[in-house]
Design a protein around this motif. Structure first.
Motif, PDB file in Angstrom:
ATOM      1  N   SER A 102       0.837  -1.195   0.000  1.00 50.94           N
ATOM      2  CA  SER A 102       0.000   0.000   0.000  1.00 50.94           C
ATOM      3  C   SER A 102       0.873   1.246   0.000  1.00 50.94           C
ATOM      4  O   SER A 102       2.068   1.204   0.343  1.00 50.94           O
ATOM      5  N   VAL A 103       0.235   2.357  -0.370  1.00 47.89           N
ATOM      6  CA  VAL A 103       0.939   3.633  -0.413  1.00 47.89           C
ATOM      7  C   VAL A 103       1.401   4.046   0.978  1.00 47.89           C
ATOM      8  O   VAL A 103       2.570   4.391   1.194  1.00 47.89           O
ATOM      9  N   ALA A 104       0.495   3.994   1.950  1.00 45.99           N
ATOM     10  CA  ALA A 104       0.821   4.448   3.305  1.00 45.99           C
ATOM     11  C   ALA A 104       1.899   3.577   3.947  1.00 45.99           C
ATOM     12  O   ALA A 104       2.819   4.096   4.590  1.00 45.99           O
ATOM     13  N   MET A 105       1.794   2.251   3.784  1.00 44.75           N
ATOM     14  CA  MET A 105       2.785   1.368   4.391  1.00 44.75           C
ATOM     15  C   MET A 105       4.160   1.565   3.762  1.00 44.75           C
ATOM     16  O   MET A 105       5.184   1.464   4.451  1.00 44.75           O
ATOM     17  N   SER A 106       4.210   1.876   2.476  1.00 35.69           N
ATOM     18  CA  SER A 106       5.510   2.123   1.845  1.00 35.69           C
ATOM     19  C   SER A 106       6.161   3.367   2.454  1.00 35.69           C
ATOM     20  O   SER A 106       7.372   3.398   2.688  1.00 35.69           O
ATOM     21  N   LEU A 107       5.357   4.410   2.754  1.00 36.50           N
ATOM     22  CA  LEU A 107       5.899   5.604   3.390  1.00 36.50           C
ATOM     23  C   LEU A 107       6.370   5.300   4.809  1.00 36.50           C
ATOM     24  O   LEU A 107       7.409   5.819   5.262  1.00 36.50           O
ATOM     25  N   VAL A 108       5.628   4.442   5.521  1.00 40.10           N
ATOM     26  CA  VAL A 108       6.045   4.034   6.865  1.00 40.10           C
ATOM     27  C   VAL A 108       7.385   3.309   6.799  1.00 40.10           C
ATOM     28  O   VAL A 108       8.283   3.546   7.621  1.00 40.10           O
ATOM     29  N   LEU A 109       7.536   2.424   5.804  1.00 43.56           N
ATOM     30  CA  LEU A 109       8.789   1.680   5.670  1.00 43.56           C
ATOM     31  C   LEU A 109       9.960   2.606   5.342  1.00 43.56           C
ATOM     32  O   LEU A 109      11.073   2.424   5.850  1.00 43.56           O
ATOM     33  N   TRP A 110       9.722   3.612   4.499  1.00 45.64           N
ATOM     34  CA  TRP A 110      10.787   4.570   4.198  1.00 45.64           C
ATOM     35  C   TRP A 110      11.234   5.289   5.472  1.00 45.64           C
ATOM     36  O   TRP A 110      12.424   5.521   5.684  1.00 45.64           O
ATOM     37  N   ALA A 111      10.259   5.651   6.316  1.00 46.17           N
ATOM     38  CA  ALA A 111      10.592   6.336   7.566  1.00 46.17           C
ATOM     39  C   ALA A 111      11.345   5.409   8.517  1.00 46.17           C
ATOM     40  O   ALA A 111      12.316   5.815   9.174  1.00 46.17           O
ATOM     41  N   LEU A 112      10.922   4.142   8.600  1.00 49.72           N
ATOM     42  CA  LEU A 112      11.588   3.185   9.490  1.00 49.72           C
ATOM     43  C   LEU A 112      13.012   2.894   9.020  1.00 49.72           C
ATOM     44  O   LEU A 112      13.921   2.758   9.841  1.00 49.72           O
ATOM     45  N   CYS A 113      13.201   2.806   7.708  1.00 51.30           N
ATOM     46  CA  CYS A 113      14.562   2.601   7.182  1.00 51.30           C
ATOM     47  C   CYS A 113      15.458   3.779   7.557  1.00 51.30           C
ATOM     48  O   CYS A 113      16.625   3.605   7.932  1.00 51.30           O
ATOM     49  N   GLY A 114      14.906   4.989   7.470  1.00 44.83           N
ATOM     50  CA  GLY A 114      15.671   6.165   7.859  1.00 44.83           C
ATOM     51  C   GLY A 114      16.008   6.160   9.338  1.00 44.83           C
ATOM     52  O   GLY A 114      17.115   6.557   9.740  1.00 44.83           O
TER      53      GLY A 114
END
Length: 483
Positions: A51-63
């Protein structure tokens, strides 16, 4: 400061100069991290997230994980102000424990880092650069692979020549290229928010739709792909000896550069989703190009230009840092001594830069981009975890070591646990023989460690070769020019 550090500090008139200030340090961190990843990895992250939202969450967690790793390295770098990053920290931690086995972790890192990790990163970025540069000339057809590799080698030589000629020129180039990639991210961000302000919110408003069907293994792979885009957060630690006031500027550069990169990645992905559906993104090999065609129209040509400059900046930063790893490893006797030499006039680590470039050529020849990315990520996190563990060991074995910056103990613990997960996850979710080959190659270094490092065996011809290279390249050992 501990005696071990003092003994390894180069001294004398001829040595690497402190030409990297705070701004250049931030540019090295940001400019190295923002390379091809954000233009290649969105597809891999989204495919696993669902999903769009989960992909943004993953980008933040990777950071967040990258920031935790960098803060751990900031403590090590401020307490052990040596170039070489993982090599220096592993040597300082484990060498005093056992004369024979203590240097082994650092040597295994050198073995894999010098011959695989760093040249692979350099090759990946130059190959990505070439792909974006020449693909428009091929239209809908796939660019010829041999042409891409030849062009990649040309750019590798170009970057190496700049780094061999002048440290100041290399850092100035890094500063300007970092500025250009921030402009590119600004264009996508502003364009994306403009499109959403004019009603293009269909895709971004999907939220978590699709994530409930995602398997945990797919999320793990998405996390893995995201971390590739953040890799390079440790590059400033490779040039600590050339950093002005490292005990202050190292933590500051890392603490500012990585959150800035995380914000950039989040905004870029939001910009993508303003006009690109998740189905389109999963199928696209060049998301930034698709975005440019939909938003910029006749000006879409600027996106390949920005991506080329972004990859060039990352390649420059990688080689700048990688040359220092070979130099420090050679200085500690883990590689041929000539690799620790520097140019007598330019004060650049010319032999190690040329050596890294040549190994990069060899890494480029047999593999494709996808294979190199997967190979790199697996090996890198083995040593990130090992280095985080060294911080924990030092807290116990050297509690009185001066630490100008001290990270909360929970952070390196999280980095260590995450590294264990990231090494095991790809083996469990997608077992391949290549992972076994990686481990075999890593430990094969022991066949070279004992005769050439521990017992210091050397062939007489090596001395003659060193003298020949000194005359050809005008290089000398800093240790031979003491005050």
């Amino acid at each position: 400061m501990d005696k071990f550090v003092d003994e390894k500090q180069p001294n004398g008139d001829m040595k690497l100069k402190k030409n990297v200030g705070l701004f250049s340090g931030i540019a090295l961190v940001v400019g190295t991290m923002i390379g091809s990843g954000v233009f290649v990895s969105p597809r891999g992250v989204l495919a696993g997230a669902g999903s769009v939202a989960m992909s943004l969450v993953l980008w933040a967690l990777c950071g967040l994980l990258a920031l935790m790793g960098a803060l751990s390295y900031a403590e090590l770098g401020s307490a052990i102000p040596l170039s070489g990053a993982e090599h220096s920290y592993l040597m300082f931690t484990f060498q005093p424990m056992n004369k024979c086995w203590g240097p082994v972790p650092a040597f295994l890192y050198d073995w894999v880092g010098v011959f695989i990790l760093r040249p692979t990163m350099f090759a990946i970025l130059c190959l990505s650069l070439t792909t974006y540069l020449i693909q428009p000339f091929y239209g809908d057809c796939e660019a010829d692979e041999s042409i891409k590799k030849i062009m990649a080698m040309v750019f590798m030589i170009f970057v190496a020549a700049i780094n061999c000629y002048s440290v100041k020129l290399a850092t100035r180039l890094q500063n300007w290229l970092t500025a250009s990639k921030l402009i590119a991210i600004g264009v996508i961000t502003v364009g994306g928010f403009y499109m959403m302000a004019t009603g293009h919110t269909k895709y971004i408003s999907e939220g978590f739709e699709g994530t409930e069907e995602t398997e945990p293994a797919a999320l793990a792979l998405a996390f893995y792909n995201g971390l590739w885009a953040y890799d390079g957060w440790n590059n400033l630690n490779f040039v600590t000896e050339e950093l002005e006031n490292p005990t202050r500027n190292l933590p500051l550069a890392l603490g500012f550069g990585i959150p800035l990169t995380t914000i950039c990645y989040l905004f870029v992905n939001i910009g993508y989703f303003s006009v690109i559906s998740k189905e389109e993104m999963v199928l696209s090999d060049a998301v930034a190009m698709v975005w440019g065609q939909k938003v910029l129209g006749v000006m879409a040509w600027i996106m390949p230009v920005f991506v080329v400059l972004s990859c060039l900046g990352a390649a420059n930063g990688i080689l700048f840092a990688s040359g220092r790893l070979s130099l420090v490893a050679a200085r500690d006797g883990h590689l041929a001594n000539v690799l620790s030499f520097i140019h007598i006039k330019k004060c650049t680590p010319l032999p190690s830069l040329i050596f890294t470039t040549v190994i990069g050529f060899l890494m480029l020849l047999p593999g494709n981009l996808g294979e190199l990315i997967g190979f790199f990520g697996f090996v890198a996190w083995i040593f990130y975890g090992m280095t985080a563990a060294s911080l924990l060991v030092l807290r116990y074995t050297k509690p009185d070591l001066e630490r100008p910056y001290k990270v909360p103990i929970i952070i390196p613990i999280i980095v260590l646990l995450a590294s264990i997960y990231l090494v095991i996850a790809p083996i469990v979710t997608s077992p391949r023989m290549e992972y076994l080959y990686v481990v075999i190659f890593m430990f094969s270094g022991l066949f070279f460690y004992f005769p050439f490092v521990y017992y210091k065996y050397s062939f007489k011809i090596f001395g003659d070769i060193t003298k020949f290279l000194q005359k050809i390249f005008l290089i000398a050992s800093p240790e031979s020019h003491h005050d």
